[in-house]
Design a protein around this motif. Structure first.
Motif, short mmCIF file in Angstrom:
data_model
loop_
_atom_site.label_atom_id
_atom_site.label_comp_id
_atom_site.label_asym_id
_atom_site.label_seq_id
_atom_site.Cartn_x
_atom_site.Cartn_y
_atom_site.Cartn_z
N VAL A 130 144.49 12.80 -19.06
CA VAL A 130 143.34 12.47 -18.22
C VAL A 130 142.09 12.37 -19.10
N PRO A 131 141.37 11.27 -19.05
CA PRO A 131 140.18 11.11 -19.89
C PRO A 131 139.09 12.12 -19.53
N VAL A 132 138.40 12.60 -20.56
CA VAL A 132 137.24 13.48 -20.37
C VAL A 132 136.01 12.71 -20.85
N ARG A 133 135.02 12.62 -19.99
CA ARG A 133 133.83 11.81 -20.26
C ARG A 133 132.60 12.69 -20.40
N VAL A 134 131.84 12.47 -21.48
CA VAL A 134 130.56 13.15 -21.68
C VAL A 134 129.50 12.42 -20.86
N LEU A 135 128.77 13.14 -20.04
CA LEU A 135 127.78 12.50 -19.16
C LEU A 135 126.59 12.00 -19.96
N ASP A 136 126.22 10.78 -19.67
CA ASP A 136 125.16 10.08 -20.41
C ASP A 136 123.90 9.99 -19.54
N PRO A 137 122.82 10.64 -19.97
CA PRO A 137 121.59 10.60 -19.16
C PRO A 137 121.01 9.19 -19.01
N ALA A 138 121.42 8.25 -19.86
CA ALA A 138 120.94 6.88 -19.74
C ALA A 138 121.82 6.04 -18.83
N GLY A 139 122.93 6.61 -18.37
CA GLY A 139 123.85 5.86 -17.52
C GLY A 139 123.33 5.71 -16.10
N PRO A 140 123.71 4.63 -15.42
CA PRO A 140 123.19 4.40 -14.05
C PRO A 140 123.69 5.42 -13.03
N GLY A 141 124.82 6.04 -13.28
CA GLY A 141 125.35 7.00 -12.32
C GLY A 141 125.16 8.44 -12.74
N PHE A 142 124.18 8.69 -13.62
CA PHE A 142 124.02 10.03 -14.19
C PHE A 142 123.77 11.10 -13.13
N ALA A 143 122.86 10.86 -12.21
CA ALA A 143 122.54 11.87 -11.18
C ALA A 143 123.77 12.18 -10.34
N ALA A 144 124.54 11.15 -9.98
CA ALA A 144 125.76 11.37 -9.20
C ALA A 144 126.79 12.13 -10.01
N ASP A 145 126.87 11.86 -11.33
CA ASP A 145 127.81 12.57 -12.18
C ASP A 145 127.48 14.06 -12.27
N ILE A 146 126.20 14.38 -12.37
CA ILE A 146 125.78 15.79 -12.41
C ILE A 146 126.20 16.48 -11.11
N ALA A 147 126.01 15.82 -10.00
CA ALA A 147 126.41 16.40 -8.72
C ALA A 147 127.91 16.60 -8.66
N LEU A 148 128.69 15.66 -9.16
CA LEU A 148 130.15 15.81 -9.17
C LEU A 148 130.56 16.99 -10.05
N ARG A 149 129.92 17.12 -11.21
CA ARG A 149 130.26 18.24 -12.08
C ARG A 149 130.07 19.57 -11.36
N ARG A 150 128.95 19.70 -10.68
CA ARG A 150 128.67 20.96 -10.00
C ARG A 150 129.57 21.14 -8.78
N ALA A 151 129.93 20.06 -8.11
CA ALA A 151 130.82 20.18 -6.95
C ALA A 151 132.21 20.63 -7.38
N VAL A 152 132.71 20.07 -8.47
CA VAL A 152 134.01 20.51 -9.00
C VAL A 152 133.96 21.99 -9.36
N ALA A 153 132.87 22.39 -10.02
CA ALA A 153 132.72 23.80 -10.39
C ALA A 153 132.66 24.69 -9.16
N ALA A 154 131.94 24.26 -8.13
CA ALA A 154 131.82 25.07 -6.91
C ALA A 154 133.19 25.31 -6.28
N VAL A 155 134.01 24.26 -6.19
CA VAL A 155 135.34 24.41 -5.59
C VAL A 155 136.25 25.23 -6.51
N GLY A 156 136.18 24.97 -7.81
CA GLY A 156 137.03 25.70 -8.74
C GLY A 156 136.75 27.18 -8.75
N PHE A 157 135.48 27.57 -8.79
CA PHE A 157 135.14 28.99 -8.85
C PHE A 157 135.28 29.68 -7.51
N ALA A 158 135.22 28.92 -6.41
CA ALA A 158 135.47 29.52 -5.10
C ALA A 158 136.95 29.81 -4.89
N ASN A 159 137.79 29.20 -5.71
CA ASN A 159 139.23 29.41 -5.65
C ASN A 159 139.69 29.80 -7.05
#
Length: 280
Positions: free
Chosen positions: A120-149
């Motif tokens: 599975v590819p691992v991608r470093v989030l790029d602050p210059a990318g058009p989807g950066f804000a959405a990517d940050i939210a996804l990172r935190r959402a994955v963490a929220a679910v992972g740490f809740a379980n």
């Protein structure tokens, strides 16, 4: 304790003390310092003062807890056991429950390529990318679910729970992470597939040439696929490429520590996190 290990632990102490200072004010209580966040966002903790000449006492802990309750903050304390061995007994005598997490240091020569752990590819989030804000939210959402379980076992929670968690995220925390990535103090990554989306995530915090890898989490439905190791190896490689000399992390359990051993980390101490004992 040998001199090399003592120097490493001293550098970690300075890192722990430095990380919250650009977003918090400090209040001293005896041998402890309480970090109080300025504005909204994830609350900080109390820890031993760098310049303290005495070990923290029960009175110090009690005074900090009273102030945390007054401010509506979690009654949380963090320290490295090897630096403050007496604080463990003091915290427990105050009625706090202490997590003793393996504190682990990267041996760069043992750091493998991320691809040996997962396809599975691992991608470093790029602050210059058009989807950066959405990517940050996804990172935190994955963490929220992972740490809740917690744990390493596979489970049912997956992409649906991740997407539901997006609506519950702290906006201030999202903005802070985006700012820290943009100015180079943090690195955030996502492991994802076109069909399943983001499955695992992680981040690293940097102060000068020291960095902590943290927040490594995998959706329970995607566990046991090597994603946590791949995320950790990717972060470590990015940090090394950026000139980071000392890279460490704290494992939530001995089982999780075994994952990090495969990535080239070794245990150098114990990171303690103390909180009030849960009432059942």
């Amino acid at each position: 304790m040998d001199l090399a290990r003592a120097d490493t632990l001293d550098r970690l102490e300075r890192f722990y003390d430095a990380v919250p200072r650009d977003g918090a004010r400090t209040e001293d209580y005896g041998a402890l310092v309480l970090f109080v966040r300025d504005g909204a966002g994830w609350p900080f903790y109390a820890r031993p003062r760098l310049d303290a000449t005495e070990a923290p006492t029960l009175a110090d802990v009690t005074a900090v807890r009273e102030r945390q309750r007054e401010l509506g903050l979690p009654e949380t304390f963090e320290w490295v056991h090897e630096h403050q061995p007496d604080l463990l007994a003091v915290a427990r005598s105050a009625g706090l429950s202490v997590l003793e997490a393996p504190l682990m240091l990267l041996e760069p020569e043992r750091l493998p390529e991320p691809g040996i752990f997962s396809a599975v590819p691992v991608r470093v989030l790029d602050p210059a990318g058009p989807g950066f804000a959405a990517d940050i939210a996804l990172r935190r959402a994955v963490a929220a679910v992972g740490f809740a379980n917690g744990g390493t076992a596979r489970g049912e929670a997956g992409p649906a729970e991740r997407d539901a968690a997006l609506a519950q995220l702290d906006v201030a925390a999202l903005e802070e992470e985006a700012t820290r990535v943009a100015d180079g103090r943090r690195i955030s990554v996502l492991a994802e597939t076109p069909d399943e989306g983001a499955l695992a995530s992680g981040m690293a915090m940097r102060v000068d040439d020291v960095a902590e890898i943290a927040g490594v989490a995998t959706l329970p439905s995607a566990r046991q696929r090597g994603l946590g190791a791949a995320v950790t190896a990717t972060l470590a490689r990015e940090l090394r490429a950026a000139g980071t000399d000392l890279i460490f992390l704290s494992a939530g359990s001995e089982d999780i520590a075994r994952v990090y051993l495969r990535v080239g980390f070794r245990r150098v101490g114990t990171a303690c996190i103390a909180e009030p004992t849960a009432v059942i």
